[in-house]
Design a protein around this motif. Sequence first.
Motif, PDB file in Angstrom:
ATOM      1  N   SER A  70       0.839  -1.202   0.000  1.00  0.00           N
ATOM      2  CA  SER A  70       0.000   0.000   0.000  1.00  0.00           C
ATOM      3  C   SER A  70       0.880   1.261   0.000  1.00  0.00           C
ATOM      4  O   SER A  70       2.032   1.211   0.451  1.00  0.00           O
ATOM      5  CB  SER A  70      -0.931  -0.006   1.215  1.00  0.00           C
ATOM      6  OG  SER A  70      -0.216  -0.239   2.406  1.00  0.00           O
TER       7      SER A  70
ATOM      8  N   TYR B 295       2.428   2.848  -2.360  1.00  0.00           N
ATOM      9  CA  TYR B 295       3.731   2.497  -2.942  1.00  0.00           C
ATOM     10  C   TYR B 295       3.817   2.821  -4.431  1.00  0.00           C
ATOM     11  O   TYR B 295       4.740   2.370  -5.093  1.00  0.00           O
ATOM     12  CB  TYR B 295       3.979   1.003  -2.703  1.00  0.00           C
ATOM     13  CG  TYR B 295       5.409   0.633  -2.366  1.00  0.00           C
ATOM     14  CD1 TYR B 295       6.315   1.547  -1.842  1.00  0.00           C
ATOM     15  CD2 TYR B 295       5.875  -0.668  -2.563  1.00  0.00           C
ATOM     16  CE1 TYR B 295       7.617   1.188  -1.529  1.00  0.00           C
ATOM     17  CE2 TYR B 295       7.167  -1.041  -2.251  1.00  0.00           C
ATOM     18  CZ  TYR B 295       8.033  -0.105  -1.736  1.00  0.00           C
ATOM     19  OH  TYR B 295       9.324  -0.480  -1.416  1.00  0.00           O
TER      20      TYR B 295
ATOM     21  N   SER C 206       9.705  -8.595   0.171  1.00  0.00           N
ATOM     22  CA  SER C 206      11.028  -8.052   0.503  1.00  0.00           C
ATOM     23  C   SER C 206      12.061  -9.180   0.402  1.00  0.00           C
ATOM     24  O   SER C 206      11.716 -10.364   0.479  1.00  0.00           O
ATOM     25  CB  SER C 206      11.027  -7.485   1.915  1.00  0.00           C
ATOM     26  OG  SER C 206      10.022  -6.506   2.038  1.00  0.00           O
TER      27      SER C 206
ATOM     28  N   ASP D 189       7.210   6.081   3.751  1.00  0.00           N
ATOM     29  CA  ASP D 189       5.870   6.278   4.328  1.00  0.00           C
ATOM     30  C   ASP D 189       5.870   7.496   5.247  1.00  0.00           C
ATOM     31  O   ASP D 189       4.916   8.283   5.278  1.00  0.00           O
ATOM     32  CB  ASP D 189       5.438   5.038   5.115  1.00  0.00           C
ATOM     33  CG  ASP D 189       5.096   3.852   4.211  1.00  0.00           C
ATOM     34  OD1 ASP D 189       5.458   3.898   3.024  1.00  0.00           O
ATOM     35  OD2 ASP D 189       4.473   2.902   4.695  1.00  0.00           O
TER      36      ASP D 189
ATOM     37  N   TYR E 278      10.588   6.772  -2.059  1.00  0.00           N
ATOM     38  CA  TYR E 278      11.504   5.649  -1.855  1.00  0.00           C
ATOM     39  C   TYR E 278      12.495   5.626  -3.001  1.00  0.00           C
ATOM     40  O   TYR E 278      12.147   5.968  -4.148  1.00  0.00           O
ATOM     41  CB  TYR E 278      10.752   4.310  -1.840  1.00  0.00           C
ATOM     42  CG  TYR E 278       9.992   4.039  -0.563  1.00  0.00           C
ATOM     43  CD1 TYR E 278      10.646   3.595   0.585  1.00  0.00           C
ATOM     44  CD2 TYR E 278       8.616   4.220  -0.509  1.00  0.00           C
ATOM     45  CE1 TYR E 278       9.937   3.338   1.756  1.00  0.00           C
ATOM     46  CE2 TYR E 278       7.907   3.973   0.663  1.00  0.00           C
ATOM     47  CZ  TYR E 278       8.579   3.531   1.792  1.00  0.00           C
ATOM     48  OH  TYR E 278       7.881   3.285   2.948  1.00  0.00           O
TER      49      TYR E 278
HETATM   50  C1  N2P Z   1       5.063   0.926   1.399  1.00  0.00           C
HETATM   51  C2  N2P Z   1       5.970   0.283   2.342  1.00  0.00           C
HETATM   52  C3  N2P Z   1       6.876  -0.665   1.692  1.00  0.00           C
HETATM   53  C4  N2P Z   1       8.051  -0.900   2.487  1.00  0.00           C
HETATM   54  N1  N2P Z   1       4.019   1.579   2.089  1.00  0.00           N
HETATM   55  C5  N2P Z   1       8.101  -2.210   3.160  1.00  0.00           C
HETATM   56  N2  N2P Z   1       8.901  -3.126   2.526  1.00  0.00           N
END
Ligand code: N2P
Length: 360
Positions: free
Chosen positions: A29, A31, A76, A237, A304
Amino acid sequence: MKTLMSFTATLALVAGAAAAEQVRVYNWSDYIDESLLEKFEQETGIDLIYDVFDSNEVLETKMLAGGSGYDVVVPSGTFLQRQIEAGAFQKLDTSKLPNFGNMWDVIAKRTAVYDPGNEYSINYMWGTTGIGVNVGKVKELLGEDAPVDSLALIFDPANMEKLASCGVHLLDAPVEVVPAALAYAGMNPDAKDDEALAKAEEVLMAVRPYIQKFHSSEYINALANGDICVAFGWSGDILQARDRAAEANNGVEVAYNAPSEGALMWFDQMAIPVDAPNPAAAHVFLNFIMDAQNMAAASNYVYYANGNKASQEFLNEDVIGDTAIYPNAAALENLYTTTPFPPKEQRSLTRLWTKIKSGT
Ligand code: N2P
């Protein structure tokens, strides 16, 4: 007339079903820039079904059970490794990924630890796990010198006792919170033996009464709205929370810091389940994501870093220039990675986590 109309409608449905190819994507989410989802459908004519999750454990349960119905999923690194070993994924066909050359060797080298040769996955994004604070509230409660970049903020009971009234959330992610508790205790964050887990339990139980919630996505809005003042969460986040507060112009200032004691560096990898209904469309989706401008748009939106070298010229300065997102050599020094929990240790971890969450 009625019959004719419904016949025509049925024909249209049949024709539509035959023409519309589908790809089903299961991603984290908060992302992606959602305009990319529409752009994908427009460019490719493929219907995109996009579902979200906020927990590797939830995804892993689906991958190990099989029959998830997804064409692309995003575990991950440490989870990816276990799932590759369990036969959950199919190898990528790089001949169907013309944008493969855009990937960044620096990150590919690191992800190869989990997926040797990067045969099964591409890096989507990577980041760190750290501390988000409502700067004003935390300083009000702990003073100007509040240790906002130290794990002591969330693991020293003296601090947490004072913060409890304004709300502290921790990720519901045992493989990230336990290593942080170990780093705070001065131990190897990747330790998995009984002694290490006992130490993590001690650290976490000492602050458990002051933790309002373990949750892995609610903290974005909760921080942005001023409903909580501290979150142990994911870098981007927390930076999204910072932006949402600024947009709301509500007087909340959110800041992210990677803990000075060391922060986890993780890698979220796009992979195709072994039983994906439409692996061809999965490759089309991956290639779309690997486009330099698309990948840059995604990172610019969610704060990110990504594993795509070619995207870097399209990144905004507040992304590529922020060492909390793209760490420089000094910041990189302070990051650690972890390895997967083997089955026996995983069972101990799951038991420990249940106990910590219940608080008894
Ligand atoms: C996105 C968070 C992704 C990071 N909200 C966690 N791997």
